[in-house]
Write an enzyme that holds these catalytic residues in place. Sequence first.
Site, PDB file in Angstrom:
ATOM      1  N   ASP A  97       0.822  -1.216   0.000  1.00 19.79           N
ATOM      2  CA  ASP A  97       0.000   0.000   0.000  1.00 19.79           C
ATOM      3  C   ASP A  97       0.860   1.272   0.000  1.00 19.79           C
ATOM      4  OD1 ASP A  97      -2.636   0.873  -0.121  1.00 19.79           O
ATOM      5  OD2 ASP A  97      -2.892   1.011   2.042  1.00 19.79           O
ATOM      6  N   GLY A 153      -6.783  10.257   8.138  1.00 20.87           N
ATOM      7  CA  GLY A 153      -5.391   9.808   8.195  1.00 20.87           C
ATOM      8  C   GLY A 153      -4.543  10.252   7.028  1.00 20.87           C
ATOM      9  N   ASN A 156       1.367   8.043   5.303  1.00 21.57           N
ATOM     10  CA  ASN A 156       2.703   7.492   5.584  1.00 21.57           C
ATOM     11  C   ASN A 156       2.687   6.314   6.563  1.00 21.57           C
ATOM     12  OD1 ASN A 156       1.981   9.231   7.638  1.00 21.57           O
ATOM     13  ND2 ASN A 156       4.058   9.975   7.968  1.00 21.57           N
ATOM     14  N   SER A 181      -6.211   8.114   4.026  1.00 26.47           N
ATOM     15  CA  SER A 181      -5.806   8.867   2.833  1.00 26.47           C
ATOM     16  C   SER A 181      -6.205   8.066   1.596  1.00 26.47           C
ATOM     17  CB  SER A 181      -4.294   9.067   2.862  1.00 26.47           C
ATOM     18  OG  SER A 181      -3.849   9.420   1.572  1.00 26.47           O
ATOM     19  N   GLU A 182      -6.549   8.768   0.544  1.00 21.56           N
ATOM     20  CA  GLU A 182      -6.940   8.071  -0.700  1.00 21.56           C
ATOM     21  C   GLU A 182      -5.765   7.259  -1.253  1.00 21.56           C
ATOM     22  OE1 GLU A 182      -6.782  11.844  -1.759  1.00 21.56           O
ATOM     23  OE2 GLU A 182      -5.627  11.699  -3.583  1.00 21.56           O
ATOM     24  N   GLU A 253      -2.680  16.571  14.277  1.00 22.82           N
ATOM     25  CA  GLU A 253      -1.293  16.103  14.177  1.00 22.82           C
ATOM     26  C   GLU A 253      -0.792  16.506  12.807  1.00 22.82           C
ATOM     27  OE1 GLU A 253       0.526  15.013  16.406  1.00 22.82           O
ATOM     28  OE2 GLU A 253      -0.839  14.269  17.949  1.00 22.82           O
ATOM     29  N   GLY A 255       2.200  18.874  10.197  1.00 22.46           N
ATOM     30  CA  GLY A 255       3.563  18.745   9.683  1.00 22.46           C
ATOM     31  C   GLY A 255       4.628  19.372  10.573  1.00 22.46           C
ATOM     32  N   CYS A 287       6.449  12.842   9.684  1.00 23.33           N
ATOM     33  CA  CYS A 287       6.139  14.213  10.097  1.00 23.33           C
ATOM     34  C   CYS A 287       7.167  14.791  11.077  1.00 23.33           C
ATOM     35  CB  CYS A 287       4.757  14.251  10.726  1.00 23.33           C
ATOM     36  SG  CYS A 287       4.563  13.013  12.024  1.00 23.33           S
ATOM     37  N   GLU A 384       8.315  22.183   4.873  1.00 24.25           N
ATOM     38  CA  GLU A 384       8.295  20.723   5.008  1.00 24.25           C
ATOM     39  C   GLU A 384       8.356  20.096   3.618  1.00 24.25           C
ATOM     40  OE1 GLU A 384       4.627  18.645   6.126  1.00 24.25           O
ATOM     41  OE2 GLU A 384       5.805  17.504   7.564  1.00 24.25           O
ATOM     42  N   GLU A 461      -1.572  12.773  21.025  1.00 22.30           N
ATOM     43  CA  GLU A 461      -1.967  11.385  20.861  1.00 22.30           C
ATOM     44  C   GLU A 461      -1.104  10.545  21.799  1.00 22.30           C
ATOM     45  OE1 GLU A 461      -1.944  10.934  16.369  1.00 22.30           O
ATOM     46  OE2 GLU A 461      -4.092  10.742  16.814  1.00 22.30           O
TER      47      GLU A 461
HETATM   48  P1  NDP Z   1      -3.122  15.840   3.780  1.00 20.64           P
HETATM   49  O1  NDP Z   1      -3.201  16.992   4.686  1.00 20.64           O
HETATM   50  O2  NDP Z   1      -3.121  16.073   2.318  1.00 20.64           O
HETATM   51  O3  NDP Z   1      -4.355  14.839   4.069  1.00 20.64           O
HETATM   52  C1  NDP Z   1      -4.625  14.308   5.354  1.00 20.64           C
HETATM   53  C2  NDP Z   1      -6.030  13.697   5.360  1.00 20.64           C
HETATM   54  O4  NDP Z   1      -7.028  14.716   5.323  1.00 20.64           O
HETATM   55  C3  NDP Z   1      -6.307  12.809   4.149  1.00 20.64           C
HETATM   56  O5  NDP Z   1      -7.125  11.734   4.546  1.00 20.64           O
HETATM   57  C4  NDP Z   1      -7.022  13.766   3.225  1.00 20.64           C
HETATM   58  O6  NDP Z   1      -7.774  13.105   2.263  1.00 20.64           O
HETATM   59  C5  NDP Z   1      -7.890  14.517   4.210  1.00 20.64           C
HETATM   60  N1  NDP Z   1      -8.364  15.804   3.728  1.00 20.64           N
HETATM   61  C6  NDP Z   1      -7.842  16.597   2.756  1.00 20.64           C
HETATM   62  N2  NDP Z   1      -8.570  17.748   2.638  1.00 20.64           N
HETATM   63  C7  NDP Z   1      -9.554  17.685   3.569  1.00 20.64           C
HETATM   64  C8  NDP Z   1     -10.618  18.573   3.965  1.00 20.64           C
HETATM   65  N3  NDP Z   1     -10.800  19.749   3.383  1.00 20.64           N
HETATM   66  N4  NDP Z   1     -11.440  18.182   4.965  1.00 20.64           N
HETATM   67  C9  NDP Z   1     -11.260  17.000   5.579  1.00 20.64           C
HETATM   68  N5  NDP Z   1     -10.273  16.118   5.242  1.00 20.64           N
HETATM   69  C10 NDP Z   1      -9.425  16.456   4.258  1.00 20.64           C
HETATM   70  O7  NDP Z   1      -1.839  15.038   4.249  1.00 20.64           O
HETATM   71  P2  NDP Z   1      -1.057  13.851   3.521  1.00 20.64           P
HETATM   72  O8  NDP Z   1      -1.958  12.663   3.428  1.00 20.64           O
HETATM   73  O9  NDP Z   1      -0.433  14.384   2.277  1.00 20.64           O
HETATM   74  O10 NDP Z   1       0.082  13.512   4.596  1.00 20.64           O
HETATM   75  C11 NDP Z   1       1.265  14.224   4.696  1.00 20.64           C
HETATM   76  C12 NDP Z   1       1.181  15.276   5.778  1.00 20.64           C
HETATM   77  O11 NDP Z   1       0.775  14.684   6.993  1.00 20.64           O
HETATM   78  C13 NDP Z   1       2.514  15.932   6.065  1.00 20.64           C
HETATM   79  O12 NDP Z   1       2.365  17.322   6.205  1.00 20.64           O
HETATM   80  C14 NDP Z   1       2.922  15.323   7.386  1.00 20.64           C
HETATM   81  O13 NDP Z   1       3.783  16.124   8.125  1.00 20.64           O
HETATM   82  C15 NDP Z   1       1.622  15.112   8.055  1.00 20.64           C
HETATM   83  N6  NDP Z   1       1.737  14.068   9.061  1.00 20.64           N
HETATM   84  C16 NDP Z   1       1.677  14.426  10.392  1.00 20.64           C
HETATM   85  C17 NDP Z   1       1.853  13.486  11.369  1.00 20.64           C
HETATM   86  C18 NDP Z   1       1.756  13.850  12.815  1.00 20.64           C
HETATM   87  O14 NDP Z   1       1.486  12.967  13.619  1.00 20.64           O
HETATM   88  N7  NDP Z   1       1.945  15.089  13.213  1.00 20.64           N
HETATM   89  C19 NDP Z   1       2.146  12.082  11.040  1.00 20.64           C
HETATM   90  C20 NDP Z   1       2.125  11.810   9.631  1.00 20.64           C
HETATM   91  C21 NDP Z   1       1.956  12.788   8.677  1.00 20.64           C
HETATM   92  P3  NDP Z   1      -7.080  12.764   0.832  1.00 20.64           P
HETATM   93  O15 NDP Z   1      -5.740  12.236   1.097  1.00 20.64           O
HETATM   94  O16 NDP Z   1      -7.994  11.754   0.271  1.00 20.64           O
HETATM   95  O17 NDP Z   1      -7.058  14.089   0.116  1.00 20.64           O
END
Ligand code: NDP
Length: 487
Positions: A97, A153, A156, A181-182, A253, A255, A287, A384, A461
Amino acid sequence: MTTSPIQQPKASHFINGRYVEDSDGAALNSTYPATGEVIAELHSATPSIVDQALAAADAARAGWAAMTGSERGRILRRAAEIIRTRNHELSVMETYDTGKPLQETLIADAASGADCLEYFGSIAAGLTGEHIQLGADFAYTIREPLGVCVGLGAWNYPTQIACWKAAPALACGNTMVFKPSETTPLGALKLAEILSEAGLPDGVFNVVQGYGDVGAALVEDKRVAKVSLTGSVPTGRKVYAAAAAGMKHVTMELGGKSPLIIFDDASIEDAISAAINGNFYSSGQICSNGTRVFVQKGILPHFLARLKTRTERAVIGDPMDETTNFGPMVSQGQLDITLRYIEKGIEEGATLITGGKAHEMGGLYIEPTVFSDVTDDMAIAREEIFGPVMSVLPFETEEEVMARANDTEFGLAAGVFTSDLTRAHRVVKGFEAGTCWINAYNLTPIEMPFGGVKASGVGRENAHAAIEHYSEVKSVYVGLSPVEAAF
Ligand code: NDP
């Protein structure tokens, strides 16, 4: 035809204890980043699916909350056992995945999810209120669940993130609708299946697939009491604002651009190990990574020479080969972002120590990259990247490096390497970051709260701290004295 061992899930969503499909939803495929092979063909949730999931979570609320903490905890612990028994199979799925090497997923993904379920399963029975004596009267508090929680979620750590949200939520008596995440839809579905097998009542944990619009629909729904997001800062701002409109609880949680400070009295090999783990594990897609590595000037030449040698030893290749310790990026989009930042680093005058381009294997592979002579104002030091790009920045004094380390909108994590313990604690006290390490980096055991300050997040968390974010306290004053009134 797929050649992967991953079975197509029975359907896209898991609602009310069973798999549910609605093929009217937009196509949503999971691909194996190492080859581009489609391993699962799913659909994004339609409004009807979103409604079914929320209705199921809402209907399951009262029954789940009425169970004792011991009963809830037993189910979570049983799920942890099932995950441990099936760790290899789940790790293979996670590798397909996400593209992360099996060497990593075998120890860091489902296994850490199991730790989390076990931890919250173990403390569920002990979640109590308090008694407050008030002279002849007294008060007591009741710790109550919030209601329906939404989990969103990132891609990663799909299984770990689902567990980090589900376990404390469920332990406190909440129900949940989780949207992965998609990019990585499979881990959360497996978790739902396993929780169900462990005896979780139908509707307590539901999974819907979808893009950002599905996440937004979940966040805005009136039935939802709390939203927990793991994602980027821009998404966090949107989700936080939408939740605020409904006065909902949030955990964010987000970036980071975390500093890792290495003083000249540190164990250099340990510090290099930490810098490698904190920049190149999961191909840099973490992150809390310490992407700004501040190295004291006296040790800089030696540090860079050893760092280059050791980074070039990375075993880059087939993620399913257990000797591989550096896999592909999760998606073409993430690869392109990372390559653009590398170009920017070169343009802005940073010195490339190693890496710096797409890997000769092609596909989504990229070389682990180290820049030195990075200055605080360069884009690679401020933004980031979420890819394997380490910036090394020289410094002279503690005072100077602390000001520079904190000069960022982010505040997720920070680390220091030194053999001077007094200095280590002073530095940690000065960090504007939610999670810090002394002579270690990126270790996030379930027993330790995890989260960020400033733009990196809200709430915590893991550990007991998570309980505060998935429950609220009702105060009850008990009058045992005559009631006096002015008239
Ligand atoms: P995104 O912010 O793009 O997406 C996070 C989730 O939110 C996905 O499921 C996404 O759906 C969903 N989403 C997007 N837009 C909306 C909206 N308007 N309303 C509600 N939900 C929405 O993050 P990434 O998946 O690209 O992950 C990378 C980021 O996550 C990095 O910035 C990283 O630092 C952070 N991260 C933070 C962690 C922490 O614990 N602090 C741990 C791991 C990562 P979809 O993907 O389908 O668009």
